[in-house]
Design an enzyme around this catalytic site. Structure first.
Site, PDB file in Angstrom:
ATOM      1  N   ALA A   1       2.470   6.555   1.100  1.00  0.00           N
ATOM      2  CA  ALA A   1       3.890   6.333   1.430  1.00  0.00           C
ATOM      3  C   ALA A   1       4.249   4.893   1.061  1.00  0.00           C
ATOM      4  O   ALA A   1       4.755   4.115   1.881  1.00  0.00           O
ATOM      5  CB  ALA A   1       4.173   6.634   2.901  1.00  0.00           C
TER       6      ALA A   1
ATOM      7  N   HIS B   1       3.779  -2.816   0.122  1.00  0.00           N
ATOM      8  CA  HIS B   1       2.508  -2.506  -0.558  1.00  0.00           C
ATOM      9  C   HIS B   1       2.520  -3.064  -1.982  1.00  0.00           C
ATOM     10  O   HIS B   1       1.524  -3.615  -2.451  1.00  0.00           O
ATOM     11  CB  HIS B   1       2.302  -0.984  -0.683  1.00  0.00           C
ATOM     12  CG  HIS B   1       2.110  -0.278   0.609  1.00  0.00           C
ATOM     13  ND1 HIS B   1       3.007   0.639   1.083  1.00  0.00           N
ATOM     14  CD2 HIS B   1       1.100  -0.323   1.512  1.00  0.00           C
ATOM     15  CE1 HIS B   1       2.576   1.136   2.231  1.00  0.00           C
ATOM     16  NE2 HIS B   1       1.424   0.563   2.515  1.00  0.00           N
TER      17      HIS B   1
END
Ligand code: PAF
Length: 281
Positions: free
Chosen positions: A29, A34
């Site tokens: 996800a 990230h």
């Protein structure tokens, strides 16, 4: 994109010397938070392993695990710009938990005694078990983690020191949406209304940060709760201020010391966390 499912396949794909292998562990996800870790890892290493594995043992609520967002197709698309340097590692449960899905027991002292450690029993044992397995199997030179999960970061640094594998843990700054909301995979579980209301979390932390050293922690907590819980379905799970090195919540601030504010807030069924470093005047 090179995609592997076992550590053996992975080691066959590692061309670079181990001295230039980065690791970014994730639960998928993926979002810009990230991607900022992955960008830094690809800038600093010849090859980078991104792992995607939703680790069951770090969820203390079954409902949270069941609702955790997953979208592998979207994740792979987001990783495309980095693909020349990437190895995407998507292990199955048996790969990381050959003896059954259960966590090891650790003692991280005060680092896990409060906040996430207190509110989510067993969470850090689960995180440490999986991070240990990943570090042992992949043996990167550097592993990248975000400061949004600051308590997790301190736990992983302690774990890494104990493992003594010669790996460097790189902490990366928390990334916020333009609105100030901290990027989190769980944001995708919020309704549009909840998401826009959730800005109150960062806004209130910023307001408190301007005056932090003039207030007692109890006053700050009361103020935070009054602002956040004024919104329907918002409930503060904890508000704490602690020194980054030991993460023991304090009641009064000492102007000579550095601190962080830590909060967890339920927005309906979704639990969001945030943290900011206190600014000393
Ligand atoms: O921060 C996360 O996404 C997870 O806790 C981690 C470090 C990948 C371990 O499952």
């Amino acid at each position: 994109m090179v995609i592997v499912h076992t550590a053996e396949e992975l080691q066959n794909k590692v061309k670079s010397k181990k001295s230039s292998l980065g690791l970014v562990p994730t639960m998928g996800a993926l979002h810009l938070g990230h991607l900022s870790l992955i960008k830094r890892a690809t800038d600093e290493n010849k090859q980078v392993v991104v792992s995607i594995y939703v680790n069951p043992t770090q969820f203390n609520r079954t409902e949270d695990l069941e609702n955790y967002p997953t979208d592998l197709t979207k994740d792979i698309d987001l990783l495309k710009p980095f693909e020349k340097k990437l190895i995407l590692y998507i292990p199955a449960h048996e790969e990381l938990y050959p003896d059954g899905i259960k966590s090891k027991k650790y003692d991280f002292g005060s680092l896990t005694a409060y906040m996430e450690g207190a509110q989510r029993p067993g969470h850090f044992d689960g995180v440490a078990t999986i991070v240990e397995a990943l570090l042992e199997k992949i043996r990167p030179s550097k592993a990248y983690f975000g400061e949004k999960d600051f308590q997790q970061l301190q736990v992983i640094k302690a774990l890494n020191q104990h493992l003594a594998l010669g790996i460097e843990i790189i902490s990366c700054p928390l990334i916020r949406e333009e609105s100030g909301l901290a990027y989190s995979s769980r944001n995708s579980l919020l309704s549009l209304e909840q998401k826009s209301n959730a800005l109150v979390i960062h806004q209130t932390l910023e307001y408190l940060n301007k005056n932090a050293y003039d207030w007692s922690v109890a006053e700050m907590e009361l103020y935070f709760k009054s602002k956040v819980e004024a919104i329907k379905d918002f409930e503060v799970d904890y508000f704490s201020i602690a020194e980054p090195s030991n993460l023991i919540p304090v009641k009064q601030l000492d102007s000579r010391k550095a601190y962080r504010m830590f909060v967890a807030v339920f927005v309906g069924k979704t639990r969001l966390i945030d943290t900011v470093e206190l600014v000393r005047k």
